[in-house]
Write a protein that holds these residues in place. Sequence first.
Motif, PDB file in Angstrom:
ATOM      1  N   PRO A 133       0.355  -1.453  -0.474  1.00  0.00           N
ATOM      2  CA  PRO A 133       0.071   0.253  -0.495  1.00  0.00           C
ATOM      3  C   PRO A 133       1.281   1.431   0.394  1.00  0.00           C
ATOM      4  O   PRO A 133       0.175   2.358   0.052  1.00  0.00           O
ATOM      5  N   ASN A 134       1.910   1.114   0.750  1.00  0.00           N
ATOM      6  CA  ASN A 134       2.665   2.286   0.468  1.00  0.00           C
ATOM      7  C   ASN A 134       3.738   3.075  -0.447  1.00  0.00           C
ATOM      8  O   ASN A 134       3.509   3.987  -0.650  1.00  0.00           O
ATOM      9  N   GLU A 137       0.654   4.191  -2.693  1.00  0.00           N
ATOM     10  CA  GLU A 137       0.460   5.569  -2.811  1.00  0.00           C
ATOM     11  C   GLU A 137       1.569   6.252  -3.198  1.00  0.00           C
ATOM     12  O   GLU A 137       1.285   7.741  -3.792  1.00  0.00           O
ATOM     13  N   HIS A 138       3.022   5.789  -3.375  1.00  0.00           N
ATOM     14  CA  HIS A 138       4.286   7.370  -3.620  1.00  0.00           C
ATOM     15  C   HIS A 138       4.021   7.019  -5.085  1.00  0.00           C
ATOM     16  O   HIS A 138       3.977   7.777  -5.769  1.00  0.00           O
ATOM     17  N   LYS A 141       0.429   8.896  -5.656  1.00  0.00           N
ATOM     18  CA  LYS A 141       0.769  10.983  -5.586  1.00  0.00           C
ATOM     19  C   LYS A 141       1.628  10.765  -6.901  1.00  0.00           C
ATOM     20  O   LYS A 141       0.936  11.836  -6.847  1.00  0.00           O
ATOM     21  N   THR A 158      -5.398  -4.751  -5.477  1.00  0.00           N
ATOM     22  CA  THR A 158      -5.879  -4.295  -4.571  1.00  0.00           C
ATOM     23  C   THR A 158      -6.064  -4.674  -2.835  1.00  0.00           C
ATOM     24  O   THR A 158      -7.356  -5.081  -3.319  1.00  0.00           O
ATOM     25  N   HIS A 162      -4.851  -0.783   0.273  1.00  0.00           N
ATOM     26  CA  HIS A 162      -4.353   0.020  -0.322  1.00  0.00           C
ATOM     27  C   HIS A 162      -5.504   1.274  -1.231  1.00  0.00           C
ATOM     28  O   HIS A 162      -5.093   2.266  -1.383  1.00  0.00           O
ATOM     29  N   GLU A 164      -7.595   2.214   0.735  1.00  0.00           N
ATOM     30  CA  GLU A 164      -7.695   3.750   1.588  1.00  0.00           C
ATOM     31  C   GLU A 164      -6.006   4.142   1.675  1.00  0.00           C
ATOM     32  O   GLU A 164      -6.503   5.874   1.648  1.00  0.00           O
ATOM     33  N   LYS A 165      -4.913   3.903   1.158  1.00  0.00           N
ATOM     34  CA  LYS A 165      -4.292   5.173   0.623  1.00  0.00           C
ATOM     35  C   LYS A 165      -4.347   5.690  -0.812  1.00  0.00           C
ATOM     36  O   LYS A 165      -4.438   6.947  -0.606  1.00  0.00           O
ATOM     37  N   LEU A 166      -5.372   5.293  -1.259  1.00  0.00           N
ATOM     38  CA  LEU A 166      -6.113   6.633  -2.692  1.00  0.00           C
ATOM     39  C   LEU A 166      -7.392   7.299  -1.920  1.00  0.00           C
ATOM     40  O   LEU A 166      -7.172   8.385  -2.749  1.00  0.00           O
ATOM     41  N   GLN A 168      -6.647   8.528   0.773  1.00  0.00           N
ATOM     42  CA  GLN A 168      -6.497   9.977   1.819  1.00  0.00           C
ATOM     43  C   GLN A 168      -5.900  10.329   0.839  1.00  0.00           C
ATOM     44  O   GLN A 168      -5.786  11.606   0.757  1.00  0.00           O
ATOM     45  N   ILE A 169      -5.986  10.120  -0.941  1.00  0.00           N
ATOM     46  CA  ILE A 169      -4.778  11.472  -1.775  1.00  0.00           C
ATOM     47  C   ILE A 169      -5.943  12.398  -1.846  1.00  0.00           C
ATOM     48  O   ILE A 169      -6.222  13.723  -2.471  1.00  0.00           O
TER      49      ILE A 169
END
Length: 479
Positions: A133-134, A137-138, A141, A158, A162, A164-166, A168-169
């Motif tokens: 997931p990190n 995210e990288h 972004k 995913t 995963h 959740e990160k999207l 957040q973006i």
Amino acid sequence: MQKSYYTQVCGLIEGGVDLLCVETCQDILQTKSALFAIQNYFEEKKTKIPVIVSVTVESIGTMLMGTEISAALTSIEPYDIVDVFGINCATGPKEMEESVRYLSNNSPKKNFVMPNAGIPENIGGIAHYQLSPNEMEHWMKHFVFNFGVNLIGGCCGTTPNHIEKLVQIANEVSQNKTIKEKILSRKYFFPSSCSSIYSSQTFKVEPSPILIGERCNANGSKKFRELLLKDDYDGIVQIGKEQIKSGTHILDICVAYVGRDEANDMKEIMQRFNTQVSIPLMIDSTEVNVIEIALKNYGGKAIVNSINLEDGENRVGKILTLCKKYGASVVALTIDEDGMAKTFQKKFEIAKRIRDIAVEKYNLQEENLIFDTLTFTLGSGDEEFRKSAIETIEAIYLIKKKFPKCSTSLGISNISFGLNENTRNVLNSVFLHYAIEKGLDMAIVHASKIMPLYQIDEVGKELSKKLIFDERKFETIEN
Ligand code: THG
């Protein structure tokens, strides 16, 4: 396929979906069939919901059939019902970077990226996805903040972590006015183009012009005609391929031949050329049903050759409707109810009339219009046509000046009908040179017979120039 998609569209929309996503597309012609179904539904039900088209780009950088991202975009861009265009599946975000960069720089549509959690690794027959997931995210972004991607998602492999990160973006963007504005004001450059299912071709090349191969023409090539009469469609594919070798960018296809079923010939040829020929096609026919069959069987963005105002606006309207529906560009000839225009003023006047009809009534973009200002032969010696070439190239100049977004094209070989072959090759080459000087973008030619000026002897150059510019002088006897 269109019928089966139509059933799905009915079910989905009537079941209450908010948008349609035509995704994981492998074959661009299949994508188009889904779009026709959606388009039909919207028209019938007088409704519209947002539509996403998402193609699948393999790690090698093309779709499964070999379609480059630029070709996919060129083919789908004309469809007004498509709001968002992007890529999903096959790979993780890292492998998608170049395609996303391309769409960011060039796509007029909102951009979409929905990667897998990395390229699947086959472990004991089961697909494993290794991207954390990190890492997701990288990359996402980077796509959103640097490339201005508008819509993101997670495809195969995913997990909720995963996604959740999207989320957040997405939240970060909606809370930051500067970033939001930057994304919404992304600058792009989408030049006028056509495409095959493999690659896309801009209408402007440096140096000019775009060469359109004239050899796949039942009226213009004996060899082609003979193959057609034998139903030797595979032999015809070879004529297409030979022209690519001599530097042709686009192929003109004309199968109109008395006593044959033009629609069936066109279908047979399009189904082969669609996958077996790497460059885009120009469909040369006057028959509305033949043009439609050709467009229906072509995954790329074709050019329709041609429309004119000989029979007024009715026929033009039918063909422009097809161009809009199937996403094609069109060649417009400067012919009206009075016949083929002879002066540059009249040629321009007709071009303007066609432009106004196409843009204002049929909603075609100016970028999709290609004007052919036609020329009569200089080989007949006919007094009436001595200024033909001058009028033709002056009309090109005027059209390019007044409608810079439109393109221009000419059937070069028309200038030399009636002359012997060597003379034709010289006159054609010199005429092409002067037409380019006046702004010609495209030329229908026998590419392997066109010579650069430096290869033509002085006498040939001079005689051609005199003929083209009507510089006839009578020899007079002194005294
Ligand atoms: N404008 C547009 N489309 C066109 C034309 C145009 N399409 C048809 C034509 N004109 C362009 N194509 C050709 C193809 C062949 C020839 C001329 C123009 C030609 N052929 C030799 C001949 O007739 O003498 C035949 C050679 C052979 O048999 O091999 O010259 O202007 N939009």
